[in-house]
Design an enzyme around this catalytic site. Sequence first.
Site, PDB file in Angstrom:
ATOM      1  N   ASP A 156      38.808 -14.175   7.636  1.00 35.47           N
ATOM      2  CA  ASP A 156      37.919 -15.337   7.639  1.00 35.47           C
ATOM      3  C   ASP A 156      38.609 -16.469   6.889  1.00 35.47           C
ATOM      4  O   ASP A 156      38.687 -16.443   5.661  1.00 35.47           O
ATOM      5  CB  ASP A 156      36.587 -15.011   6.951  1.00 35.47           C
ATOM      6  CG  ASP A 156      35.724 -14.038   7.754  1.00 35.47           C
ATOM      7  OD1 ASP A 156      36.310 -13.231   8.512  1.00 35.47           O
ATOM      8  OD2 ASP A 156      34.495 -14.086   7.629  1.00 35.47           O
ATOM      9  N   LYS A 220      32.824 -19.820  12.580  1.00 37.09           N
ATOM     10  CA  LYS A 220      31.857 -19.407  11.565  1.00 37.09           C
ATOM     11  C   LYS A 220      31.326 -20.637  10.846  1.00 37.09           C
ATOM     12  O   LYS A 220      32.093 -21.548  10.546  1.00 37.09           O
ATOM     13  CB  LYS A 220      32.556 -18.443  10.605  1.00 37.09           C
ATOM     14  CG  LYS A 220      31.755 -18.004   9.406  1.00 37.09           C
ATOM     15  CD  LYS A 220      32.501 -16.906   8.629  1.00 37.09           C
ATOM     16  CE  LYS A 220      31.904 -16.680   7.260  1.00 37.09           C
ATOM     17  NZ  LYS A 220      32.650 -15.685   6.472  1.00 37.09           N
ATOM     18  N   LYS A 256      29.721 -16.801  14.213  1.00 36.12           N
ATOM     19  CA  LYS A 256      29.195 -16.120  13.033  1.00 36.12           C
ATOM     20  C   LYS A 256      28.489 -17.104  12.117  1.00 36.12           C
ATOM     21  O   LYS A 256      29.132 -17.852  11.399  1.00 36.12           O
ATOM     22  CB  LYS A 256      30.328 -15.418  12.274  1.00 36.12           C
ATOM     23  CG  LYS A 256      29.883 -14.779  10.962  1.00 36.12           C
ATOM     24  CD  LYS A 256      31.013 -14.032  10.271  1.00 36.12           C
ATOM     25  CE  LYS A 256      30.606 -13.586   8.874  1.00 36.12           C
ATOM     26  NZ  LYS A 256      31.696 -12.942   8.136  1.00 36.12           N
TER      27      LYS A 256
END
Lengths: 320, 296
Positions: A156, A220, A256
Site C-alpha cells: 500500500d 485506495k 479499497k
Amino acid sequence: MPTNAPSAAHALADVTASDSSLRRFLHGLPGVDAVGLEARAASLGTRSIKTTAKAYAIDLAISMVDLTTLEGADTPGKVRALGAKAVHPDPTDRTTPATAAVCVYPDMVAAAKEAVAGSSVKVASVATSFPAGRAALDVKLSDVRDAVAAGADEIDMVIDRGAFLAGRYAKVYDEIVAVREACGTGARLKVIFETGELSTYDNIRRASWLGMLAGADFIKTSTGKVAVNATPANTLLMLEAVRDFRAQTGVQVGVKPAGGIRTSKDAIKFLVLVNETVGEDWLDNHWFRFGASSLLNDLLMQRQKLATGRYSGPDYVTVD
Amino acid sequence: MSDARLSVFKTYKLYVGGKFPRSESGRVYEVTDAKGKWLANAPLSSRKDARDAVVAARKAFGGWAGATAYNRGQVLYRVAEMLEGRRAQFVHEVADAEGLSKSKAAEQVDATIDRWVWYAGWTDKIAQVIGGGNPVAGPYFNLSSPEPTGVVAVVAPQESSFLGLVSVLAPVIATGNTAVVVTSEKSPLPALSLAEVLATSDVPGGVVNVLSGVTAEIATPLAAHQDVNAIDLAGADEVLAKELEIAAADNLKRVLRPQPVDDWSATPGIDRMTAFLETKTVWHPTGSLGASGSSY
C-alpha cells in the site's frame, strides 16, 4: 494475479508520454457534479438489506477486510494476535470466513507472515514513508523492497500529495511506476490518494486515473490518519473511475476504501455502491477491500446476532 | 366574546442517549386515563429502540461509573430540584394515569421527589455501609468496595407509574449503573415527562434511557441482550418474569425478581442499591515506611 500495466499504457500510450500530455488528459476529464455525486451515494445508502441478504453481505464484508494495525506502538505480539484473528475472526464459530489480509508496517511483515502462514490471508504492507510520503524516491523504493523481501503480498503506497497538488503529475506518475517495478511480479500494488487532502472531487477523479494509468492494481482512498477518510461519495467516484477505465482499456482495477468505516451498516452501504456501480465483478475480495480495524468486531457482533437471535456485545469479541 | 383557545397537545417521545427520538418503528399507541378517556399517543417501541438504548447506556457507563460518588449525588439532587419546579405537571399526569384525586396525586409526587433526594444522599455513603477494610493475618490491607454492575434493564412497575418508577430507577443510577427503563405499559406519560426533567438537569445523556410500549415486546430482547448486565423485573407479571429470567440466564445476567410492594411510599431500605452492585476486593501490601515515606 497482478494486472499488466503495459496493456493499460498501450491503450492510452500517448497520454503518459509527457508531463504536458498527462496534464491535458487529466484536466480534460469531465468535472464532477458534487451535489449529484453525494445525492447518488446517499440514495444508494438507503437500501434495506435484511435476513439472508444481510447474512451474505456480512460474510462477504468480513472476507473483504484488510485487518489493519498501523500504530507506533505495534509489537510483534500484537501483530501475531491480529494474524490469529484474521485467520479465525470468530473462534466460537468456525463457519466465519477469514479476512482478506492483515495490513502492517514493513518491519512487521515477517511477524505477520508467520502469523497467517498456511491460511488464505494475505499480508499487506504500507510503504513509501507512509503516511506522509515525504521522503526521497530511493528511500521510498528501499522501503518497498524491504517489505517485498520480507514476504508482503501487497504493497500500500501513498502518492506524493504535495507534487500532485502542485500540478506535477508526471512526478507522481513516475513514482508510482517506479514503485510498481519495485513490487516485482509477486506483489499487488495499492495506491493511496489520501482523498481528505486532495480538496476537490475533481482532484480525486484525476488522481484515480493517474494511479490507474501508472499501473495500480488497487486504488485506495486514504491512510486513515487524517480527519476525512473514506466516504460513500469519494468511494463512489473511484468506483466510477475503475468502471470507466475498464471500459476503455480492458484492465480491471480494485478499490479499497479505508478509515472511518466502523459499522456493519456502513460496510453494507459500500457493498451496495459496488454492486450498483461496477457490478458483481468487483464483489470479491480480489477487487474490493475494506481498510479497517474496528469494523470487523461490529461485523462479528452482527453475525452473532443473526445466528443466535440475541443482540451481542463487545464482551464477546476481542479487544484489539 | 373571547375565542376559545386551541390547546397545544404534547408529543410524547422516547428518551435515548440524551435525545428525544420517536420510535424507530414509527408506531404509537393510545394512552388513556383510568376511566378510558384518551390522554395522548405514546411511542410504541420496537426491539431496535431497545438495542439503540443499550448502545447509548453502554456508552454512558464509563463516565457515570467513573464520576465521583459526591458528584453523582449532586446531579441526582439537581433532578429533585427540577422535579419540584414541575410539580404541578406531574400531579396532573399522575392523577390522570392512576385515577387519583389531586391531593392523593400530590402526595405521590411529593413522595417521589423525596425519594430522589433520599437516594441522592446515599451515593457517597453506600460504600461505607457495604464496603470496608477486612481483617487479614498478614502485612496487607484487604479492601472491599462496591462497584456498579453496568447496564441495567429496568422493567418499571405497572401500577405505580411515577413513585414506583423512581423507586426502582433511582437506586440503579445512584450506585453508578446506567439504565434502560421500560415504562408502565398502561400509563407511560409520567415516565416520559420524567425524561424531560432528566434531560434538563445534569444527568449525562445515556445514563437513563426511557422506552414506552408493550412491556413484553421491549423487555424480551433486553433480557436476551448479551451487553445488558442486569435486569430488574419489578413490572413483569409472573409469566413474563419467568420467560425473562430464562432469557437472562444465557449471559448470566443479574436478575432482581419481582417482589410484591403494597406501599411504594414506605422507606425502601438499601436492598435495591445492593442488588446492582458487585463487591471488588483488593489486596494491598503494607510495610514500615522508609525515609522516603514509601516502603517500595
